[in-house]
Motif scaffolding. Structure first.
Motif, PDB file in Angstrom:
ATOM      1  N   VAL A  42       0.845  -1.188   0.000  1.00 51.98           N
ATOM      2  CA  VAL A  42       0.000   0.000   0.000  1.00 51.98           C
ATOM      3  C   VAL A  42       0.883   1.240   0.000  1.00 51.98           C
ATOM      4  N   CYS A  43       0.617   2.150  -0.931  1.00 58.52           N
ATOM      5  CA  CYS A  43       1.342   3.419  -1.028  1.00 58.52           C
ATOM      6  C   CYS A  43       0.808   4.374   0.034  1.00 58.52           C
ATOM      7  N   VAL A  44       1.675   4.858   0.902  1.00 60.90           N
ATOM      8  CA  VAL A  44       1.287   5.721   2.018  1.00 60.90           C
ATOM      9  C   VAL A  44       0.570   6.975   1.530  1.00 60.90           C
ATOM     10  N   SER A  45       1.150   7.673   0.551  1.00 65.09           N
ATOM     11  CA  SER A  45       0.580   8.955   0.112  1.00 65.09           C
ATOM     12  C   SER A  45      -0.752   8.796  -0.614  1.00 65.09           C
ATOM     13  N   GLN A  46      -1.008   7.631  -1.191  1.00 65.62           N
ATOM     14  CA  GLN A  46      -2.286   7.409  -1.870  1.00 65.62           C
ATOM     15  C   GLN A  46      -3.356   6.869  -0.937  1.00 65.62           C
ATOM     16  N   ALA A  47      -2.949   6.194   0.116  1.00 67.20           N
ATOM     17  CA  ALA A  47      -3.910   5.541   1.007  1.00 67.20           C
ATOM     18  C   ALA A  47      -4.391   6.428   2.147  1.00 67.20           C
ATOM     19  N   LEU A  48      -3.586   7.406   2.527  1.00 63.87           N
ATOM     20  CA  LEU A  48      -3.924   8.254   3.669  1.00 63.87           C
ATOM     21  C   LEU A  48      -4.186   9.686   3.232  1.00 63.87           C
ATOM     22  N   PRO A  49      -4.989  10.415   4.000  1.00 68.47           N
ATOM     23  CA  PRO A  49      -5.175  11.835   3.713  1.00 68.47           C
ATOM     24  C   PRO A  49      -3.829  12.560   3.788  1.00 68.47           C
ATOM     25  N   PRO A  50      -3.654  13.609   2.981  1.00 68.05           N
ATOM     26  CA  PRO A  50      -2.359  14.320   2.954  1.00 68.05           C
ATOM     27  C   PRO A  50      -1.860  14.774   4.326  1.00 68.05           C
ATOM     28  N   ARG A  51      -2.751  15.177   5.191  1.00 67.51           N
ATOM     29  CA  ARG A  51      -2.312  15.662   6.508  1.00 67.51           C
ATOM     30  C   ARG A  51      -1.815  14.533   7.411  1.00 67.51           C
ATOM     31  N   MET A  52      -2.026  13.285   7.005  1.00 72.17           N
ATOM     32  CA  MET A  52      -1.598  12.146   7.817  1.00 72.17           C
ATOM     33  C   MET A  52      -0.447  11.361   7.202  1.00 72.17           C
ATOM     34  N   SER A  53      -0.269  11.449   5.915  1.00 73.06           N
ATOM     35  CA  SER A  53       0.726  10.609   5.247  1.00 73.06           C
ATOM     36  C   SER A  53       2.163  10.950   5.651  1.00 73.06           C
ATOM     37  N   ASN A  62       4.916  -1.972   4.629  1.00 74.17           N
ATOM     38  CA  ASN A  62       5.507  -3.286   4.372  1.00 74.17           C
ATOM     39  C   ASN A  62       4.405  -4.334   4.215  1.00 74.17           C
ATOM     40  N   VAL A  63       4.774  -5.598   4.064  1.00 71.51           N
ATOM     41  CA  VAL A  63       3.805  -6.668   3.806  1.00 71.51           C
ATOM     42  C   VAL A  63       2.791  -6.787   4.940  1.00 71.51           C
ATOM     43  N   VAL A  64       3.251  -6.837   6.180  1.00 68.60           N
ATOM     44  CA  VAL A  64       2.343  -6.987   7.322  1.00 68.60           C
ATOM     45  C   VAL A  64       1.395  -5.795   7.388  1.00 68.60           C
ATOM     46  N   GLN A  65       1.914  -4.590   7.263  1.00 69.21           N
ATOM     47  CA  GLN A  65       1.086  -3.388   7.327  1.00 69.21           C
ATOM     48  C   GLN A  65       0.115  -3.313   6.158  1.00 69.21           C
ATOM     49  N   SER A  66       0.561  -3.715   4.978  1.00 72.21           N
ATOM     50  CA  SER A  66      -0.306  -3.691   3.798  1.00 72.21           C
ATOM     51  C   SER A  66      -1.439  -4.700   3.931  1.00 72.21           C
TER      52      SER A  66
END
Length: 106
Positions: A42-53, A62-66
């Protein structure tokens, strides 16, 4: 017979992360390593709102987090993560806290 053997975890090696399906996620070869290779990170900047990424100092989880992302940030369901030290459990915890903040904005 150990509890892990009763649950089908006979092949687990120390240091390998367990996926929610009871197979090692990484650190080995064979079917479980292939499953980890097929996990879309999962791409951090695409998955989370900008203020949280910006909270995460990496571009992809990583794999576990994704594997846990949808349950941790995208739902209110209960979640239990059992994985070795250094596998990303704290990041999953941070995702659950961000979900709480994101869904309870004034």
């Amino acid at each position: 017979t150990t509890r892990g053997q009763q649950q089908g975890h006979q092949g687990h090696r120390p240091g390998a992360a367990m996926s929610r399906y009871g197979q090692s996620s990484y650190g080995s070869s064979g079917p479980s390593a292939q499953a980890a290779a097929q996990t879309s990170l999962v791409c951090v900047s695409q998955a989370l709102p900008p203020r949280m990424s910006h909270i995460f100092p990496y571009s992809h989880f990583n794999v576990v987090q994704s594997e846990c992302f949808n349950d941790a940030f995208g739902s209110d369901s209960d979640l239990v993560v059992a994985a070795p030290t250094g596998s990303g459990k704290t990041g999953v915890l941070e995702l659950t806290m961000l979900r709480l903040i994101h869904t309870n904005q004034d």
